[in-house]
Structure formats: C-alpha cells, structure tokens
Enzyme design. Structure first.
Site, PDB file in Angstrom:
ATOM      1  N   GLU A  85       1.190  -0.719  -5.089  1.00 55.43           N
ATOM      2  CA  GLU A  85       0.018   0.161  -5.214  1.00 55.43           C
ATOM      3  C   GLU A  85       0.574   1.549  -5.539  1.00 55.43           C
ATOM      4  O   GLU A  85       0.932   2.323  -4.664  1.00 55.43           O
ATOM      5  CB  GLU A  85      -0.789   0.149  -3.905  1.00 55.43           C
ATOM      6  CG  GLU A  85      -2.093   0.947  -3.984  1.00 55.43           C
ATOM      7  CD  GLU A  85      -1.893   2.421  -3.651  1.00 55.43           C
ATOM      8  OE1 GLU A  85      -2.041   3.255  -4.600  1.00 55.43           O
ATOM      9  OE2 GLU A  85      -1.596   2.748  -2.510  1.00 55.43           O
ATOM     10  N   ASP A 114     -11.377   1.103  -1.968  1.00 58.61           N
ATOM     11  CA  ASP A 114     -11.642   2.533  -1.770  1.00 58.61           C
ATOM     12  C   ASP A 114     -12.565   3.122  -2.833  1.00 58.61           C
ATOM     13  O   ASP A 114     -12.969   4.276  -2.724  1.00 58.61           O
ATOM     14  CB  ASP A 114     -10.330   3.329  -1.773  1.00 58.61           C
ATOM     15  CG  ASP A 114      -9.572   3.213  -0.461  1.00 58.61           C
ATOM     16  OD1 ASP A 114     -10.221   2.968   0.578  1.00 58.61           O
ATOM     17  OD2 ASP A 114      -8.342   3.375  -0.465  1.00 58.61           O
ATOM     18  N   ASP A 132       0.845  -1.192   0.000  1.00 58.24           N
ATOM     19  CA  ASP A 132       0.000   0.000   0.000  1.00 58.24           C
ATOM     20  C   ASP A 132       0.887   1.252   0.000  1.00 58.24           C
ATOM     21  O   ASP A 132       1.942   1.285   0.632  1.00 58.24           O
ATOM     22  CB  ASP A 132      -0.891  -0.034   1.244  1.00 58.24           C
ATOM     23  CG  ASP A 132      -1.930   1.067   1.251  1.00 58.24           C
ATOM     24  OD1 ASP A 132      -2.628   1.223   0.235  1.00 58.24           O
ATOM     25  OD2 ASP A 132      -2.045   1.769   2.271  1.00 58.24           O
TER      26      ASP A 132
END
Length: 515
Positions: free
Chosen positions: A356, A409, A309
């Site tokens: 990511e 998200d 992430d």
C-alpha cells in the site's frame, strides 16, 4: 499458499498474469447475528465469487478491535476477532443449541456494536461452559494442541484480555504498576486467580482459528485466494506493546517517547496525528525481526497474500514527539528498509505482499518496493486531477500493480463522483473518451477502466460492483464514530451484477486461476 505450508509468491506477479477480485470485510457479510462471520454465509460468498470468475477476495485486518471498532487498531497482532466466530458452526459442533443463538432483531444493513458485542460474548461464554462440561470431547485434544502451538502469543493475549476486563476495559497503563511492568510474581498471581477466564479467551481463539481454517480450505477448493491486511503500526493499548515493550520506543513507565502520524500535505495542513507507538528497529533487528516475522506467519495461517498497510513506513516513518498537538513537529525516521525484507525472504522463501504505497511517496519508498519487486497499489479515484503524469492514471501503470476503484478509506465511487468538482468530472469522461453520463454509471465505468488496465490484479469494493452511494461508505478517516458498520444483505446481492462481473472479467482476459 501453494501448499499447506509455503506462502504464495506475489513478488512480482507472474509474467502476463491478469486476475481480479472483490474487496469486502467479513463483518459486512449477511448474517442473522448482527455482524458477518466466517460461517456459512462466508462460504456462500466464496462460491459467489468463484461463479463470477474471480480469483481473489480481499478483507480488512482480522484482529480483535478496541475503541472505535477499527480493524486498524487491534488489541493484538496475532489474535483474531471473536465477533467473527460463526454461531451456526458452534451449533454444528454441538457446543451450542439453536435456542442459545436466538438473536434480537439486529439491523441487516449496519453493525450495532453496542448490541452485537455482548450478544456474541454471551454465545462464546456459553460455548466454553458447554465444552468445559464435556460437550464434544474429541475437540479437547485439538484445543490443547492449539494452545501449545500458539503459546508464544496466546498466553500473553489471553492474560491481557482478562486483565483488561477485570479493570473495566481501562487502558493497560492505568492498571496497577506491577501489572504494567509485568512483575513475574504479579503475573503468576493473576494467572492463578483468572485461570478459568484465561482458558475461555484461549478457547474463543481456538474456535475462530478452527472456523477460519475451514473457510480457507473452502476458498482453496474454489480456486479463490484470500488477501489479508497487516497494519504497519499497532495499537498503543494492545497485548503487543504490553508484552513486548522493548520493541517500541517507550520510557521506563512504558509511555511512548514518540507517536506515529503523517506530515502536512495537500489534504491536511497540520498533518495527521495517529497516536500509535513507533518501533525500536534496533531492538527488532537484533532479534532477526522475529516478532515481525511471527506476525506475518500468523496472518498467513488465514490468508494467501498480505496487503502491507502504510508500506512507506518500512522506508521511513513520521515520528511525532509525545505531547505535540499536531503532526507538524514530527520528522521522518528511517525504517528497517531492505534488511527487513531480506530477513522475511530468508524465512518464508517468498514475499507474499502487496504494497500500500499511497500518499506522499518519496524516491526511497519506490526504490524499496522495486528492489524486492513488490506489487504497488493504484486507486482510480485519485487519478483525474488533469495531469497526464498522474501515477494513478492507467496509462502510467506497470504490470506489477494492483489497481482499485477505491478502498475502505474512500467514498464509494458513486458517492465520490457526486462530490467531484466539475473539472475533474470532465477529466474523467475525457479520459474515458465518453460523453458525460449520470452518476449511476460511474462505478461500473471505473471498474471497466481498472479491469482493462495493464495492472496484474484489478480489485473493486463490493459497494462499487453494486453501484451504491454514500450510505455504503465503510470508513471516513479522521471521524471517530460511525465507521466500520456497513453491511450488505442477501437482497442486494443481485445475480445480475455478478453475471456482469463475470462477463467483464472474461472480456478483459482476467478469468484465470492461481495454481
């Protein structure tokens, strides 16, 4: 992993590799206990993916959650979320009786954390009491070995959790000063006073690790690989910061000097202020990044590959002075860069990562990703602004890429389309070379586009496979409540959808198995 000890190599994907998978957090699985877990329904889910020809199951972070129940604000980078322990397997282990697990009437479509948390905690407490009273004696040696092997994080985490409970869940910086500062005599006294509770926390982690190992072995037997998720930052109220303050930029009272965020951009004129403490990379570098590498190893015990992430933070992260009300006053501060990934590769032999790399990506981020040939991420919902050089459009992909229709998200693709401006709808259908169609077709059209792309791996959230709308959204960034609750039911897991997925996977030449 290729065997029980060596991580799987993903950097890059093998030449001509084509595979697909589904994104679904464990909490969203069907279960009579109010929340998904790593028990029988997780095994059934693995079987369903296997039968649909999928090679990967991706979940969200697995750590214990605190305020807001966000898996991205974990109380520990090493521990697992005790809510994921399966009561069914505790019954099978002889640690609980069926009547112990008689559940109140939980919602089948949403996690009610206010009811689930005390229910699960009561079950774990009962299992500990039974174990302590002599239930299932053969587990004792395995438990002791687990505590020995995991002591490097488990001792601090267990003490942190019981101290937090003793102080009514207060942020650790509100504890007595001698506990904040970890005065040895105060910690020793707390360990003596709270020894039983500490053992109970350790036992809950043992149960979860044991059940997680069973799930991973089952997935491996079905030729399915697991993708985990590693947040870049850690929660300010975590055993990570409390036990390792020297690894973060803190003052003498353990207050952050800077907090994390992202700068102003098209989506937010003031940027985003996340509030996480930022790393002291000089201190971490002097240790050979030992804490970071241990963190990666811990997650790899449960999964085969890791989504990193906020990958851009390894190149440079946005540091905002403490006390700022917006992220506008921050500045970009270099991260560990190539030195970090070189150290990881020396330790692990491979880089089992997916980057990511979404958002405002500067050239240094792309250069770092490409230097180590880490697969990048593309999201189709970001693609249709009308610019042919948009990096999220499939014709701009390189093979060493993971494409998603959307992420945790994002809105579901159906919900996204229903809120899309007319010109972007037109861009979408023009790109698909199709007449405009109703919103009920969009999720599947985006999946066809992802699966037909050059990306080595195509992934869709389960919500998109099931063609669900806004009611099934997992997270709305910036919203403090009502996130992370969505659950699926057995009734909506239509066999027809999974037959369609297998046909799509076959026709797009993604029906393969990792060896």
């Amino acid at each position: 992993m290729n065997d029980d000890s060596r991580p799987l190599s993903l950097s890059p994907f093998p030449p001509d590799y084509r595979a697909s998978g589904v994104l679904l957090h464990i909490t969203s699985l069907p279960s009579p206990y109010g929340i998904g877990d790593v028990g029988p329904t997780a095994l059934s889910w693995v079987d369903r993916l296997h039968e649909a020809g999928q090679s990967w199951w991706q979940a969200l972070p697995l750590g214990p959650t605190g305020y807001g129940n966000s898996p991205y604000q974990s109380l520990s980078s090493f521990a697992g979320n005790g809510l994921l322990v399966s009561p069914d397997w505790l019954i099978a282990d002889g640690l609980l009786r069926s009547r112990d697990c008689e559940a109140p009437s939980f919602s089948a479509t949403a996690v009610d954390y206010g009811r689930v948390i005390p229910f699960k905690h009561r079950l774990l407490e009962r299992a500990w009491m039974n174990f302590n009273a002599g239930a299932r004696p053969p587990l004792k040696a395995f438990f002791e070995q687990f505590c020995h092997d995991q002591a490097h994080w488990l001792e601090n985490y267990a003490l942190f959790q019981v101290l937090k409970a003793k102080h009514n869940g207060a942020y650790y910086r509100e504890w007595p000063a001698e506990l904040i500062q970890r005065v040895p005599a105060a910690l020793a006294a707390a360990r003596r006073e709270l020894a039983t509770q500490i053992d109970q926390v350790r036992f809950a982690q043992f149960l979860l690790f044991r059940q997680g190992e069973r799930l991973k072995k089952h997935a491996r037997a079905r030729s399915l690989r697991l993708i985990g998720d590693l947040p870049f930052f850690v929660s300010p109220d975590s055993s990570d910061v409390w036990a390792n303050p020297e690894l973060f930029l803190l003052d003498e009272q353990q207050r952050p000097l800077f907090v994390a965020g992202v700068p102003p951009d098209y989506f937010s004129s003031q940027g985003q202020l996340w509030g996480n403490p930022v790393y002291n990379w000089d201190a971490l570098r002097r240790t050979g990044y030992r804490w970071c590498i241990d963190r990666i190893r811990s997650l790899l015990a449960h999964v085969d590959a890791i989504r990193l992430d906020h990958f851009r933070g390894f190149a440079a992260a946005w540091h905002v002075p403490v006390g700022a009300t917006t992220a506008q006053s921050g500045q970009r501060v270099p991260g560990p860069g190539a030195d970090f990934f070189s150290a990881v590769k020396r330790e692990l032999g491979v880089l089992p990562f997916i980057a990511e790399d979404l958002g405002l990506i500067t050239p240094d981020v792309a250069a770092l990703r490409d230097q180590f040939r880490v697969p990048g991420t593309r999201v189709l919902q970001f693609a249709f602004d009308g610019h042919s050089d948009n990096p999220y459009l499939p014709h701009n992909y390189v093979p060493n890429t993971v494409v998603y229709t959307g992420t945790h998200d994002n809105p579901t693709s159906r919900g996204w389309y229903e809120e899309l401006p007319a010109y972007q709808r037109q861009n979408l259908w023009r790109y698909l070379q199709s007449p405009e169609r109703e919103s009920g077709q969009v999720s599947w059209e985006l999946m066809r586009l992802a699966w037909s792309s050059a990306a080595a791996l195509a992934v869709a959230p389960l919500q998109d496979l099931l063609n669900l709308g806004p009611e099934a959204r997992m997270n709305v960034p910036g919203r403090a409540e009502e996130n992370w609750t969505w659950r699926c039911t057995e009734e909506i897991l239509s066999a027809a959808d999974f037959h369609w997925l297998r046909d799509l996977t076959r026709s797009s030449n993604r029906l393969v198995r990792m060896t």
